[in-house]
Design an enzyme around this catalytic site. Structure first.
Site, mmCIF file in Angstrom:
data_model
loop_
_atom_site.group_PDB
_atom_site.id
_atom_site.type_symbol
_atom_site.label_atom_id
_atom_site.label_comp_id
_atom_site.label_asym_id
_atom_site.label_seq_id
_atom_site.Cartn_x
_atom_site.Cartn_y
_atom_site.Cartn_z
ATOM 1 N N LYS A 79 1.885 -5.209 8.037
ATOM 2 C CA LYS A 79 1.378 -6.471 8.569
ATOM 3 C C LYS A 79 1.471 -7.004 9.766
ATOM 4 O O LYS A 79 0.730 -7.802 10.472
ATOM 5 C CB LYS A 79 1.571 -7.674 7.304
ATOM 6 C CG LYS A 79 3.167 -7.950 7.630
ATOM 7 C CD LYS A 79 3.683 -9.105 6.350
ATOM 8 C CE LYS A 79 5.063 -9.542 6.749
ATOM 9 N NZ LYS A 79 5.474 -10.020 5.360
ATOM 10 N N ARG B 153 11.454 -19.277 -1.115
ATOM 11 C CA ARG B 153 10.012 -18.895 -0.863
ATOM 12 C C ARG B 153 9.574 -18.465 -2.313
ATOM 13 O O ARG B 153 9.679 -19.374 -3.356
ATOM 14 C CB ARG B 153 9.685 -17.721 0.285
ATOM 15 C CG ARG B 153 8.541 -17.813 0.959
ATOM 16 C CD ARG B 153 8.138 -16.893 2.039
ATOM 17 N NE ARG B 153 7.922 -15.688 1.437
ATOM 18 C CZ ARG B 153 7.523 -14.522 2.177
ATOM 19 N NH1 ARG B 153 7.710 -14.567 3.544
ATOM 20 N NH2 ARG B 153 7.402 -13.305 1.745
#
Ligand SMILES: *Cc1c(COP(=O)(O)O)cnc(C)c1O
Length: 363
Positions: free
Chosen positions: A35, A130
């Site tokens: 990514k 998260r």
């Protein structure tokens, strides 16, 4: 010359190979995370050549880029899917990380419609705050999945050092292993993956302190930039310069280090502060904050210092090496992760130059 980013595929292969070999000693498989390069197929292919078992990506658009670029290995989707994209997730990714029962139900329905099986790695919240199911809710989520055709629970995972900066330890990753054991007992089958995190789990792995049941990590930054991410320390035997930014000098002049006049806001709305270092030889390069986070730029020549920058100009102090440079010369930098993301973004103004080279041996 416009600013250029050169990408050394051979250095990426080398870094991947070193990390996969280290992980292999502890029975840990690696998914290469591309990514940071927006799903650059050449980079993914280099990771695969270096021995990763698959590629993991955070966005469907990057997965599409990988597939169009000829990457055929299993692909994991890292960012927990949006409910609205369940059909595309099943069509494009083999496995996704998940934490929401409603989304898993939608993936199940999509998998049935498409006549496919989709793998689910359930994320567990271990303190970083998260994504992740709270440990107390795991049992109920697993029970709900028993009645979800088309999806298969293939693993349990966690993500640390991302939002909260929580460091992976034998204690918190040990909890992940204990939950995996409970889930295996509840569902009656062992899990294929116990995925113990990202590049921040590498220091534990390298010290031999990763709990033995962890058998998978998802590594991006450590492969691409050659460093672990708990303290940002360079990893021995890895290249930190797989990506090199080259810019051109468009002005070189000796100027005072203190601006003259009354100081107001700079071009980004901050009041700048300066130290008087007398007159310095200053150079301007043709890149700026519109291109990338310039705080992540590290000159390869250690005598050069980055003073700062505006949208389109990077200011350098080259006093200690001034005889070497003239207008029109280029200067090279290693870059940080956010600068890498901005430079590699499809459509960025930085020219990407994918290179293959004969590497000197690195010990
Ligand atoms: C980005 C990401 C990774 C890879 O992180 P690095 O620090 O680049 O190794 C792994 N897992 C998840 C869920 C991610 O979002």
């Amino acid at each position: 010359m416009a600013a250029q980013l050169s990408v050394s595929l051979d250095k990426i292969v080398h870094n991947t190979r070193q990390l996969c070999a280290a992980a292999d000693r502890y029975g840990v498989a690696i998914s290469g995370v591309s990514k940071g390069t927006w799903g650059c197929p050449d980079v993914a292919a280099a990771m695969l050549a270096g021995g990763v078992s698959g590629i993991a990506e955070s966005r469907l658009e990057n997965i599409a880029r990988l597939r169009e670029g000829g990457i055929t290995c299993p692909l994991w989707l890292l960012r927990i899917p949006a409910l609205s994209e369940a059909d595309d997730v099943v069509a494009m990714a083999d496995i996704s990380l998940n934490s929401e029962p409603a989304v898993i139900a939608a993936l199940s329905a999509a998998a049935v419609r498409q006549g496919k099986r989709h793998g689910i790695v359930l994320m567990v919240e271990l303190g970083d705050l998260r994504e992740g199911v709270l440990p107390g809710d795991l049992s109920a989520v697993i029970t709900a999945m028993d009645n979800a055709p088309g999806v298969e629970l293939v693993g349990l995972g966690t993500n640390l050092s991302c939002f909260g900066g929580v460091i992976p330890t034998p204690y918190n990753l040990g909890r992940l292993c204990a939950y995996a054991q409970q889930v295996a007992e509840q569902s009656g089958c062992s899990l294929r993956y116990i995925s113990g995190g990202n590049s921040s789990s590498l220091p534990l792995l390298l010290k031999g302190e990763l709990p033995a049941a962890i058998n998978h990590l998802r590594l991006g930054e450590s492969i691409l930039l050659g460093r672990e991410t708990v303290h940002g320390t360079a990893l021995d035997g890895l290249y930190q310069d797989c990506f090199i930014l080259t810019v051109e000098l468009i002005e070189i002049k000796r100027k005072p280090s203190l601006p003259a006049g009354e100081i107001g806001l700079d071009s980004f709305g901050n009041v700048p502060v300066f130290t008087d270092r007398g007159e310095r030889m200053r150079a301007i390069a043709n890149i700026g904050r519109a291109d990338m986070d310039i705080t992540g730029l590290v000159p390869l020549e250690k005598e050069i210092a980055v003073i700062g920058g505006s949208s389109d100009h990077l200011l350098l102090d080259i006093t200690d090496i001034e005889e070497k440079y003239k207008v029109g010369d280029s200067v090279r930098f290693a870059i940080g992760y956010s600068a890498l993301l901005q430079a590699m973004r499809p459509g960025s103004c930085i020219h990407k130059n994918i290179v293959r080279e004969d590497l000197p041996a690195i010990s």
